[in-house]
Design a protein around this motif. Structure first.
Motif, mmCIF file in Angstrom:
data_model
loop_
_atom_site.group_PDB
_atom_site.id
_atom_site.type_symbol
_atom_site.label_atom_id
_atom_site.label_comp_id
_atom_site.label_asym_id
_atom_site.label_seq_id
_atom_site.Cartn_x
_atom_site.Cartn_y
_atom_site.Cartn_z
ATOM 1 N N TYR A 1 78.705 -7.928 -79.812
ATOM 2 C CA TYR A 1 79.969 -7.807 -79.083
ATOM 3 C C TYR A 1 80.764 -9.107 -79.176
ATOM 4 O O TYR A 1 81.981 -9.090 -79.393
ATOM 5 C CB TYR A 1 79.686 -7.448 -77.617
ATOM 6 C CG TYR A 1 80.917 -7.351 -76.763
ATOM 7 C CD1 TYR A 1 81.717 -6.211 -76.796
ATOM 8 C CD2 TYR A 1 81.281 -8.397 -75.930
ATOM 9 C CE1 TYR A 1 82.857 -6.118 -76.015
ATOM 10 C CE2 TYR A 1 82.425 -8.310 -75.140
ATOM 11 C CZ TYR A 1 83.208 -7.178 -75.186
ATOM 12 O OH TYR A 1 84.330 -7.084 -74.419
ATOM 13 N N ILE B 1 74.735 -8.035 -77.208
ATOM 14 C CA ILE B 1 75.741 -8.943 -76.648
ATOM 15 C C ILE B 1 76.288 -9.857 -77.735
ATOM 16 O O ILE B 1 77.499 -10.107 -77.804
ATOM 17 C CB ILE B 1 75.155 -9.755 -75.478
ATOM 18 C CG1 ILE B 1 74.919 -8.822 -74.289
ATOM 19 C CG2 ILE B 1 76.069 -10.918 -75.093
ATOM 20 C CD1 ILE B 1 74.123 -9.435 -73.166
ATOM 21 N N SER C 1 69.013 -6.126 -76.172
ATOM 22 C CA SER C 1 70.256 -6.247 -75.406
ATOM 23 C C SER C 1 70.963 -7.548 -75.747
ATOM 24 O O SER C 1 72.196 -7.594 -75.831
ATOM 25 C CB SER C 1 69.977 -6.202 -73.907
ATOM 26 O OG SER C 1 69.435 -4.963 -73.543
ATOM 27 N N CYS C 2 70.190 -8.601 -75.953
ATOM 28 C CA CYS C 2 70.783 -9.889 -76.360
ATOM 29 C C CYS C 2 71.442 -9.748 -77.729
ATOM 30 O O CYS C 2 72.520 -10.300 -77.966
ATOM 31 C CB CYS C 2 69.718 -10.973 -76.403
ATOM 32 S SG CYS C 2 69.072 -11.375 -74.776
#
Length: 75
Positions: A11, A8, A4-5
């Motif tokens: 993104y 991010i 998930s990091c």
């Protein structure tokens, strides 16, 4: 959670934050390499604790970023 990091950071790179894509790549590659090397938590059929897995991945990320930096690698 570690992936998930990476997402991010990807993104953030798409939003124009310099260096975020390189960080994202390091996270993704490090998680996959650790798993392929047999560093797996119980849910993936391994014996590593969450802390052991995280420590291994962090070391791999650090190594990648150091090597890439010495080579002048940019994304």
């Amino acid at each position: 959670m570690i992936l998930s990091c990476g997402a991010i950071l990807h993104y953030a790179a798409a939003a124009g934050h310099a260096g975020a894509d390189l960080g994202s790549r390091a996270v993704y590659e490090s998680v996959l390499e650790a798993t392929a090397a047999g560093v797996r938590t119980f849910d993936l059929g391994g014996t590593a604790s969450t802390s052991d897995f995280t420590t291994d991945v962090i070391q791999r990320i650090k190594t990648k970023l150091e090597v890439w930096s010495s080579l002048g690698t940019t994304v």
